[in-house]
Structure formats: C-alpha cells, structure tokens
Scaffold this motif. Structure first.
Motif, PDB file in Angstrom:
ATOM      1  N   LYS A  33       3.695  -1.898   7.827  1.00  0.00           N
ATOM      2  CA  LYS A  33       4.099  -0.540   7.497  1.00  0.00           C
ATOM      3  C   LYS A  33       4.462   0.249   8.746  1.00  0.00           C
ATOM      4  N   ASN A  69      -2.073   1.331   3.236  1.00  0.00           N
ATOM      5  CA  ASN A  69      -1.986   2.075   1.978  1.00  0.00           C
ATOM      6  C   ASN A  69      -1.967   3.578   2.221  1.00  0.00           C
ATOM      7  N   GLU A 109       1.466   4.615   3.600  1.00  0.00           N
ATOM      8  CA  GLU A 109       2.543   4.527   2.616  1.00  0.00           C
ATOM      9  C   GLU A 109       2.366   5.489   1.440  1.00  0.00           C
ATOM     10  N   SER A 110       1.140   5.621   0.929  1.00  0.00           N
ATOM     11  CA  SER A 110       0.990   6.386  -0.312  1.00  0.00           C
ATOM     12  C   SER A 110      -0.177   7.370  -0.312  1.00  0.00           C
ATOM     13  N   LYS A 118      -4.057  11.704   6.187  1.00  0.00           N
ATOM     14  CA  LYS A 118      -3.803  11.329   4.798  1.00  0.00           C
ATOM     15  C   LYS A 118      -5.086  10.802   4.179  1.00  0.00           C
TER      16      LYS A 118
END
Length: 169
Positions: A61, A112, A115-116, A133
């Motif tokens: 990523k 993760n 990315e999200s 995040k």
C-alpha cells in the motif's frame, strides 16, 4: 530507497544492483558494490538487516515503518525513559487483546488503516503532515495509526509514527 510494488518485475529479474545504482545516480557496478556491502552486513547482523529490509518492503500500500518501532509496539523497550518502557508494555498488552501478535499482522493492520481507515485528525507542522486513521481490529476494539508525510507532501510514501490501541470495554 523505497521500492514500490510496481518494481517487483525489476526485483524478480535480479536487477537490484542496477536499480539501486540508478536511484543513487551511479552505475550498475557501483550498485553491485553497494549491494555486496549490504550482503556483508546481512551476514554480520542478519536479524537487524532483515528487519530493516522488511520495513522498506513491508507494504504493498506504500508506507514505511522504522524497524525499531516494532520493538516499541511489541513491549521490547526495556531501557530509556520510564514513560517509554511503560507505554511499550501497554502497547504489547493492548495489541495482544486485539489479537495482533506478530509484525506481519500489525503490518496488515497498517495497510488496512492506510487504505480504508477513518481519518481522525490531520496535523501539519514545519516538518510535515500527520494523518491519524482509525481501523477496527476484530471485535475487541480499534487501532489509531498515525502516518507522517515529510514536508507535507501527501503524494509521498508516509511513515508509520504512532499507534494508539482502543480496547472495547
């Protein structure tokens, strides 16, 4: 040098020395010499060198993790400030509660999150921008992960700087 996933074909061809030399602005011979030095360091300190390589190659990523951060995240800090020793031990306890027990599992959580994950905060200083995040981890809580973008360049490869485990009570 950060090697991105699209460089995999070059790596598979065994052209690491040439790629390294191009990155450093030199010849393939210079790259081969530098690669040989790296191989010698690998023999002298295989665990440390492997951890450093894993941090660079750790994410498809596109992020990096300083290998010493994993010591902090997994409770291996035993010297230095009392705060850091205590915090490191708490990180280990909380990550274990979340079911994260290995560097590979934690690296997947970082991927993760990048990315999200849900953006919790963005802070900019004279050095760069930190985006924190949050990502759910199993049924036991979440992990806040801070990604630092040097110089505020949001298209650069960020570094993981901080984690804050959030345990569901």
């Amino acid at each position: 040098m950060v090697i991105k996933p699209h460089d995999a074909i070059v790596r598979q061809r065994g052209d690491i020395a040439g790629m390294y030399a191009q990155d450093k602005g030199g010849s393939a011979v210079a790259g081969a010499i530098l690669l040989a030095e790296g191989g010698y360091n690998l023999l002298k300190n295989p665990k440390g060198t492997w951890q450093a390589l894993k941090s660079v190659f750790s994410s498809e990523k596109g992020f990096t993790v300083n290998p010493t951060k994993f010591d902090y995240f997994f409770g291996k800090v035993t010297s230095g400030s009392e705060h850091n020793i205590t915090r490191s031990a708490q990180n280990l306890k909380d990550l274990t509660t979340l079911g994260v027990k290995t560097e590979a599992q934690l690296t997947k959580v970082f991927s993760n999150a990048l990315e999200s994950g849900i953006v919790m905060s963005t802070k900019t200083s004279q050095y760069g921008t930190t985006v924190t995040k949050s990502i759910n981890v199993g049924n036991n809580g979440a992990l806040n992960v801070s990604f630092f973008y040097k110089g505020g360049n949001m298209s650069s490869t960020p570094s993981v700087t901080t984690i804050i485990p959030k345990i569901a009570r």
